[in-house]
Design an enzyme around this catalytic site. Structure first.
Site, PDB file in Angstrom:
ATOM      1  N   HIS A 203     152.882   6.366  30.586  1.00 54.97           N
ATOM      2  CA  HIS A 203     152.766   5.471  31.738  1.00 54.97           C
ATOM      3  C   HIS A 203     154.096   5.476  32.466  1.00 54.97           C
ATOM      4  O   HIS A 203     155.143   5.503  31.824  1.00 54.97           O
ATOM      5  CB  HIS A 203     152.413   4.045  31.261  1.00 54.97           C
ATOM      6  CG  HIS A 203     151.909   3.169  32.353  1.00 54.97           C
ATOM      7  ND1 HIS A 203     152.741   2.524  33.223  1.00 54.97           N
ATOM      8  CD2 HIS A 203     150.640   2.858  32.727  1.00 54.97           C
ATOM      9  CE1 HIS A 203     152.011   1.851  34.083  1.00 54.97           C
ATOM     10  NE2 HIS A 203     150.742   2.041  33.810  1.00 54.97           N
TER      11      HIS A 203
ATOM     12  N   ASP B 114     143.913   2.879  29.711  1.00 58.60           N
ATOM     13  CA  ASP B 114     142.773   3.785  29.790  1.00 58.60           C
ATOM     14  C   ASP B 114     142.361   4.343  28.439  1.00 58.60           C
ATOM     15  O   ASP B 114     141.246   4.817  28.262  1.00 58.60           O
ATOM     16  CB  ASP B 114     143.092   4.964  30.717  1.00 58.60           C
ATOM     17  CG  ASP B 114     143.357   4.484  32.122  1.00 58.60           C
ATOM     18  OD1 ASP B 114     142.632   3.592  32.573  1.00 58.60           O
ATOM     19  OD2 ASP B 114     144.288   4.994  32.754  1.00 58.60           O
TER      20      ASP B 114
HETATM   21  C1  LIG Z   1     150.858   8.560  33.512  1.00 55.69           C
HETATM   22  C2  LIG Z   1     151.831   9.723  33.674  1.00 55.69           C
HETATM   23  C3  LIG Z   1     151.496  10.486  34.967  1.00 55.69           C
HETATM   24  C4  LIG Z   1     153.247   9.144  33.792  1.00 55.69           C
HETATM   25  O1  LIG Z   1     154.054  10.200  33.902  1.00 55.69           O
HETATM   26  P1  LIG Z   1     155.595  10.182  34.294  1.00 55.69           P
HETATM   27  O2  LIG Z   1     156.216   8.859  34.155  1.00 55.69           O
HETATM   28  O3  LIG Z   1     155.690  10.824  35.619  1.00 55.69           O
HETATM   29  O4  LIG Z   1     156.173  11.064  33.136  1.00 55.69           O
HETATM   30  P2  LIG Z   1     156.362  12.614  33.191  1.00 55.69           P
HETATM   31  O5  LIG Z   1     155.167  13.279  33.800  1.00 55.69           O
HETATM   32  O6  LIG Z   1     157.695  12.860  33.847  1.00 55.69           O
HETATM   33  O7  LIG Z   1     156.436  12.986  31.657  1.00 55.69           O
HETATM   34  C5  LIG Z   1     157.594  12.778  30.852  1.00 55.69           C
HETATM   35  C6  LIG Z   1     157.465  13.627  29.597  1.00 55.69           C
HETATM   36  O8  LIG Z   1     156.439  13.094  28.769  1.00 55.69           O
HETATM   37  C7  LIG Z   1     155.402  14.055  28.538  1.00 55.69           C
HETATM   38  N1  LIG Z   1     154.120  13.359  28.654  1.00 55.69           N
HETATM   39  C8  LIG Z   1     153.807  12.400  29.536  1.00 55.69           C
HETATM   40  N2  LIG Z   1     152.543  11.994  29.352  1.00 55.69           N
HETATM   41  C9  LIG Z   1     152.048  12.729  28.340  1.00 55.69           C
HETATM   42  C10 LIG Z   1     150.797  12.763  27.706  1.00 55.69           C
HETATM   43  N3  LIG Z   1     149.798  11.995  28.101  1.00 55.69           N
HETATM   44  N4  LIG Z   1     150.608  13.637  26.704  1.00 55.69           N
HETATM   45  C11 LIG Z   1     151.610  14.444  26.295  1.00 55.69           C
HETATM   46  N5  LIG Z   1     152.849  14.438  26.866  1.00 55.69           N
HETATM   47  C12 LIG Z   1     153.051  13.599  27.875  1.00 55.69           C
HETATM   48  C13 LIG Z   1     155.567  15.053  29.671  1.00 55.69           C
HETATM   49  O9  LIG Z   1     155.052  16.326  29.325  1.00 55.69           O
HETATM   50  C14 LIG Z   1     157.056  15.067  29.857  1.00 55.69           C
HETATM   51  O10 LIG Z   1     157.627  15.844  28.826  1.00 55.69           O
HETATM   52  P3  LIG Z   1     158.882  16.811  29.126  1.00 55.69           P
HETATM   53  O11 LIG Z   1     159.953  15.869  29.575  1.00 55.69           O
HETATM   54  O12 LIG Z   1     159.116  17.469  27.823  1.00 55.69           O
HETATM   55  O13 LIG Z   1     158.428  17.707  30.224  1.00 55.69           O
HETATM   56  C15 LIG Z   1     151.749  10.684  32.460  1.00 55.69           C
HETATM   57  O14 LIG Z   1     152.149  10.014  31.294  1.00 55.69           O
HETATM   58  C16 LIG Z   1     150.367  11.287  32.275  1.00 55.69           C
HETATM   59  O15 LIG Z   1     150.052  12.295  32.926  1.00 55.69           O
HETATM   60  N6  LIG Z   1     149.519  10.699  31.373  1.00 55.69           N
HETATM   61  C17 LIG Z   1     148.172  11.136  31.168  1.00 55.69           C
HETATM   62  C18 LIG Z   1     147.288  10.589  32.248  1.00 55.69           C
HETATM   63  C19 LIG Z   1     147.090   9.086  32.126  1.00 55.69           C
HETATM   64  O16 LIG Z   1     146.761   8.586  31.068  1.00 55.69           O
HETATM   65  N7  LIG Z   1     147.235   8.365  33.250  1.00 55.69           N
HETATM   66  C20 LIG Z   1     146.927   6.944  33.342  1.00 55.69           C
HETATM   67  C21 LIG Z   1     148.125   6.096  33.491  1.00 55.69           C
HETATM   68  S1  LIG Z   1     147.625   4.381  33.521  1.00 55.69           S
END
Ligand SMILES: CC(C)(COP(=O)(O)OP(=O)(O)OC[C@H]1O[C@@H](n2cnc3c(N)ncnc32)[C@H](O)[C@@H]1OP(=O)(O)O)[C@@H](O)C(=O)NCCC(=O)NCCS
Length: 382
Positions: free
Chosen positions: A264, A319
């Protein structure tokens, strides 16, 4: 530093708001000072709407009047139902159908405030939108199943009436209470992408229909509202292939994929809404005797905790558990995000109304990285 680039506006303060506060470090969410856990367990969604829109918890008399006014607005014009039918026939996706039908509602709104500068009118329009979204969604689902829409019942609660319109049967108390809780948990969440979208639209002093329609569009993306659907699709896929859930997670991570329902932008610990929904899933599993989704989700969470992912801040979000709860309530997977919209509309409306009270047009800027001094060549010489 005026020129510091904040990709994704992460952590940037753009407004003041009394509505909700998220502490992602400790996993706390409050609406107007009240802890989400107290509201989810003790207040109905209607009470929460009143709190968000009017600033304080209602008295019993205020709540009765408010809930009755909301219930009285549930019916939608026949033209909207016809449009919903056409969209279902065309195979439109539920979130896109909701976006189109919500936008259409403004044509039938008796308030002719189009500018957003009358706060009272914004809340009246917001009430109509909030009351009618469940009617649109239930009609869409029934029509695409080849069934006739069920007319709303003003004597049922917001949550109970939706389940009734969806299935044609009044829900039992546990289902109604669980669904009401899910609505409360999703009603507001600071300046998430869809709320910010609604606010940006509101900041042009556009009407609240535009803000909510834009919010629905933003919520439809897989990085925001779409994730609960992704979680359930994964659980169904695991079930259909008889795969071990942990093996699925390992394979996905080996392939560089993300686990839906984890991570998140704000929460660095388990989302407090996930904690409540997990408990609700446990209750539902116990009462139905079917523990499959609970077993799968628990196994995945335990594995990722052991792998240190949760400690790294990639913990279960709301979620991760909402899908299993909705599935147990018999709600189709592609209706999960629309249900999220149905609840979050309350928050979008509150934020638009609050922001417009002391409005400032939202207009950030991008650092220009394109070429400079490009020489224009007329089209017939290119
Ligand atoms: C929600 C989300 C977009 C937030 O992302 P963010 O704050 O932008 O974080 P980042 O995309 O920069 O990810 C940071 C790191 O965590 C990892 N990571 C983040 N979410 C992950 C997940 N669900 N599964 C595995 N690894 C994950 C990324 O690969 C990244 O790793 P790295 O630094 O080695 O590349 C992301 O966690 C995600 O895509 N989650 C899955 C979708 C989801 O559940 N969304 C609903 C949110 S309410």
């Amino acid at each position: 530093m005026a020129d510091e680039l904040k990709r994704g506006l992460e952590g940037v303060l753009v407004a003041e708001s009394d509505l909700s506060y998220v502490d992602g470090e400790v996993g706390k969410l409050v609406y107007r000072g009240y802890d989400i856990e107290d509201l989810a367990r003790g207040a109905s969604y209607e009470e929460v709407l009143y709190l968000l829109w009017h600033g304080s918890l209602p008295t019993a008399a205020e709540l009765d009047a408010f809930a009755a006014d909301l219930a009285a607005e549930r019916e939608v014009d026949d033209d909207v139902i016809e449009t919903v039918r056409a969209l279902a026939d065309a195979g439109e996706r539920p979130m896109a159908a909701l976006r189109t039908a919500t936008s259409m509602l403004s044509a039938y709104d008796p308030d002719d405030d189009e500018s957003g500068d009358d706060g009272e009118a914004t809340l009246r329009q917001g009430r109509r939108i909030t009351a009618k979204i469940p009617t649109i969604l239930a009609a869409f689902e029934r029509v695409r199943q080849g069934e006739e829409p069920v007319a709303p019942d003003p004597d049922l609660s917001h949550a109970g009436n939706f389940l009734y319109m969806l299935t044609g049967t009044e829900p039992d108390a546990v289902s109604e209470e669980t669904f009401d809780m899910a609505l409360t948990l999703h009603a507001d969440h600071g300046l998430n992408a869809s709320t910010f979208t609604a606010m940006v639209i509101g900041s042009t002093m556009a009407d609240v229909y535009s803000g909510v329609t834009g919010g629905i569009g933003a919520l439809s993306g897989p990085l925001h509202g779409g994730a609960n659907q992704d979680v359930m699709e994964v659980l169904h896929e695991i079930d259909a292939s008889s795969k071990d859930p942990v093996q699925w997670v390992k394979d996905t991570r080996d392939g560089g994929g993300r686990i839906p329902g984890f991570g998140h932008r704000v929460y660095k610990v388990k989302d407090p809404r996930a904690v409540i929904l997990e408990e609700k899933l446990r209750d539902l599993a116990e009462s139905s005797g079917d523990t499959k989704w609970l077993d799968y989700t628990t196994a995945i969470e335990e594995y990722l905790t052991d792998q240190g992912l949760v400690e790294k801040g990639i913990a279960p979000n709301v979620d991760f558990y909402s899908g299993s709860v909705y599935d147990t309530l018999g709600i189709p997977v592609d209706m999960y995000t629309p249900i999220f919209a149905m609840s979050r509309a309350g928050g979008w409306i509150a934020h638009v109304a609050e922001y417009q009270e002391d409005n400032r047009l939202i207009r950030p800027r991008a650092r220009y990285t394109g070429p400079e001094d490009a020489e224009f060549v007329p089209i017939d010489e290119r």
